[in-house]
Design an enzyme around this catalytic site. Structure first.
Site, PDB file in Angstrom:
ATOM      1  N   HIS A 106      28.893  82.707  27.364  1.00  0.00           N
ATOM      2  CA  HIS A 106      29.755  82.232  28.462  1.00  0.00           C
ATOM      3  C   HIS A 106      29.129  82.468  29.843  1.00  0.00           C
ATOM      4  CE1 HIS A 106      31.282  86.304  29.011  1.00  0.00           C
ATOM      5  NE2 HIS A 106      32.182  86.249  28.052  1.00  0.00           N
ATOM      6  N   HIS A 116      40.677  93.455  20.007  1.00  0.00           N
ATOM      7  CA  HIS A 116      40.505  92.615  21.212  1.00  0.00           C
ATOM      8  C   HIS A 116      40.469  91.154  20.756  1.00  0.00           C
ATOM      9  CE1 HIS A 116      38.959  91.005  24.883  1.00  0.00           C
ATOM     10  NE2 HIS A 116      37.674  91.160  24.655  1.00  0.00           N
ATOM     11  N   GLU A 144      39.373  88.369  22.463  1.00  0.00           N
ATOM     12  CA  GLU A 144      38.364  87.395  22.911  1.00  0.00           C
ATOM     13  C   GLU A 144      37.676  86.824  21.667  1.00  0.00           C
ATOM     14  OE1 GLU A 144      35.737  88.635  26.079  1.00  0.00           O
ATOM     15  OE2 GLU A 144      35.160  86.556  26.460  1.00  0.00           O
ATOM     16  N   ASP A 182      34.853  86.001  20.529  1.00  0.00           N
ATOM     17  CA  ASP A 182      33.670  86.516  19.832  1.00  0.00           C
ATOM     18  C   ASP A 182      34.067  87.557  18.782  1.00  0.00           C
ATOM     19  OD1 ASP A 182      34.396  87.898  22.193  1.00  0.00           O
ATOM     20  OD2 ASP A 182      32.507  88.958  22.270  1.00  0.00           O
ATOM     21  N   HIS A 191      38.051  95.046  27.510  1.00  0.00           N
ATOM     22  CA  HIS A 191      37.618  94.140  28.545  1.00  0.00           C
ATOM     23  C   HIS A 191      38.699  93.185  29.016  1.00  0.00           C
ATOM     24  CE1 HIS A 191      35.230  90.113  28.694  1.00  0.00           C
ATOM     25  NE2 HIS A 191      35.125  90.653  29.876  1.00  0.00           N
ATOM     26  N   ASP A 194      34.420  96.159  22.882  1.00  0.00           N
ATOM     27  CA  ASP A 194      33.394  95.751  23.859  1.00  0.00           C
ATOM     28  C   ASP A 194      32.719  96.946  24.540  1.00  0.00           C
ATOM     29  OD1 ASP A 194      33.342  92.976  23.693  1.00  0.00           O
ATOM     30  OD2 ASP A 194      34.948  92.713  25.154  1.00  0.00           O
ATOM     31  N   TYR A 232      24.365  94.687  30.195  1.00  0.00           N
ATOM     32  CA  TYR A 232      25.738  94.483  29.700  1.00  0.00           C
ATOM     33  C   TYR A 232      26.739  95.144  30.649  1.00  0.00           C
ATOM     34  CZ  TYR A 232      29.443  94.591  26.077  1.00  0.00           C
ATOM     35  OH  TYR A 232      30.605  94.449  25.350  1.00  0.00           O
ATOM     36  N   HIS A 249      29.390  95.055  19.782  1.00  0.00           N
ATOM     37  CA  HIS A 249      28.136  94.361  20.103  1.00  0.00           C
ATOM     38  C   HIS A 249      26.993  95.379  20.069  1.00  0.00           C
ATOM     39  CE1 HIS A 249      30.180  90.724  21.393  1.00  0.00           C
ATOM     40  NE2 HIS A 249      30.901  91.404  22.265  1.00  0.00           N
TER      41      HIS A 249
HETATM   42 FE1  FEO Z   1      35.541  90.687  25.573  1.00  0.00          FE
HETATM   43 FE2  FEO Z   1      32.965  90.829  23.195  1.00  0.00          FE
HETATM   44  O1  FEO Z   1      34.536  90.217  24.052  1.00  0.00           O
END
Ligand code: FEO
Length: 395
Positions: A24, A78, A80, A82, A145, A164, A192, A225
């Site tokens: 993104h 979360h 989001e 991903d 996040h 995250d 990051y 991640h």
């Molecule tokens: Fe806020 Fe890895 O998503």
């Protein structure tokens, strides 16, 4: 799948995305991973899912360990996409599983995937879920996040599933922090933090202090991640505390773009002025570098000096994009300077200063402007400008 075991009965079942280069808008030079974890006890729990396009990988990894009909709980830390993108598919397969999320997580699941997710059970900080010998405890982390975000802490094994937080976009064959090249790892950790979490610095400090006050020992941090931190999780926690406190070095970052070389010449004169004071300067032409990388450089610098030619009475478009991005991230405690060239009306420096002040940045004024091509007098002013800013940020 390589069997990745955090502790007995706790497996990584995520996916490695080697090829992604644009997350993104964030330039992911080394790809990323979408981590998910399976915990097998008397009850079986899946913590998080993966991006939709990697659902098959997650399914394969789980099925090597257990059938989906044996999953009792799915934790969504979360929403989001991903992390939650494959939840519609996984929820159908794990038809016996109860899904848990924060209250705002449940709302977000419904908003993303429809009313099938009305059945999600909500949890809040301190709530626990018994798996047998093991216990999951939830800690809400709003805005780390998104408003829905939370951590899941495994009490007996002292593992923090941090979603995250404490992650990095870094694809690798290895899954643990002590197995990868440290220089590459920390480059990605820094990038990051700078590009995703810098805006949230005050919240990060508060949330880490809150977790510390809870007195929960942490042996492993398992983010969603990048690598799993098992060697020394305090290292990444301390790095976050330092960055969120605004710790920076006496260093200036010069960011500019140029049309016919005038702003470039000014940038180099400013750089010489800074260096003449024994202060390090790093110079970046916007069209040669990604915003993601420049923001990473800014994280640990005390001054940022931005230059633009005037085009159609405004700043150059690349500067518009850069300043929109950096003012949104709101780096704290930096000194900002602005310079640029123009042909007749000007406007770039004025526009940049206005944007910076609106964002609450401390601006060193006045900025420097040169008409058409900077002459020796203009370049001397640039040199002096660099010298003055260097003196202000010297230790
Ligand atoms: Fe806020 Fe890895 O998503």
């Amino acid at each position: 799948m390589v069997n990745v075991v955090l502790k007995e009965g706790i497996n990584w079942v995520g996916a490695v995305d080697w090829n992604i280069r644009d997350f993104h808008g964030y330039t992911t030079n080394r790809g990323t991973t979408y981590n998910a974890y399976l915990i097998q006890d008397e009850k079986t729990a899946l913590i998080d899912t993966v991006k939709c396009s990697f659902a098959d990988t997650l399914i394969e990894n789980v099925e090597e360990l257990i059938g989906f009909d044996k999953i009792d709980y799915i934790i969504i830390n979360h929403v989001e996409m991903d992390h939650s993108g494959s939840i519609p598919q996984i929820a159908k397969l794990a038809k016996n599983a109860k899904i848990f999320a924060s209250e705002r997580g449940k709302d977000a699941l419904i908003e993303h995937y429809g009313h099938d997710f009305e059945k999600v059970e909500t949890v809040k900080t301190g709530d626990e879920l018994k798996l047998g010998k093991r216990t999951l405890r939830f800690i809400e982390t709003p805005m780390l996040h998104w408003p829905d975000s939370m951590f899941t802490y495994m009490v007996e094994d002292k593992i923090l599933f941090s979603n995250d937080a404490f992650g990095e976009h870094f694809a690798s064959s290895e899954r643990f922090d002590d197995e990868v090249d440290q220089e590459r790892l920390w480059e990605e950790v820094t990038t990051y933090y700078a590009n995703i979490l810098m805006l949230l610095a005050p919240l990060i400090t508060r949330k880490i202090q809150e977790v510390v006050q809870m007195g929960i020992p942490i042996e492993i941090i398992a983010p969603d991640h990048g690598v799993i931190w098992r060697k020394d999780p305090s290292k990444i926690i301390n790095a976050y505390l330092q960055w969120s406190a605004g710790t920076a070095k006496p260093r200036a970052i010069i960011v500019f773009d140029t049309m016919w070389g005038s702003t470039d010449a000014m940038a180099r004169a400013i750089e010489e002025g800074i260096a003449s004071q024994g202060v390090e300067a790093r110079l970046f032409k916007l069209r040669n570098r990604e915003n993601t990388d420049i923001v990473t450089e800014i994280l640990e610098a005390k001054a940022v000096i931005v230059g633009s030619p005037t085009l159609n009475n405004q700043m150059f478009p690349t500067l518009g994009g850069f300043l929109t991005y950096i003012t949104g991230l709101k780096p704290k405690g930096k000194l900002w300077g602005f310079f640029g060239s123009y042909g007749w009306g000007g406007g770039a420096v004025k526009g940049m200063v206005e944007m910076a002040k609106k964002a609450g940045f401390e601006v060193y004024e006045p900025g420097i402007e040169a008409k058409y091509v900077p002459d020796q007098e203009d370049l001397k002013k640039c040199f002096d400008f660099g010298q003055q800013i260097a003196q202000k940020i010297k230790v």
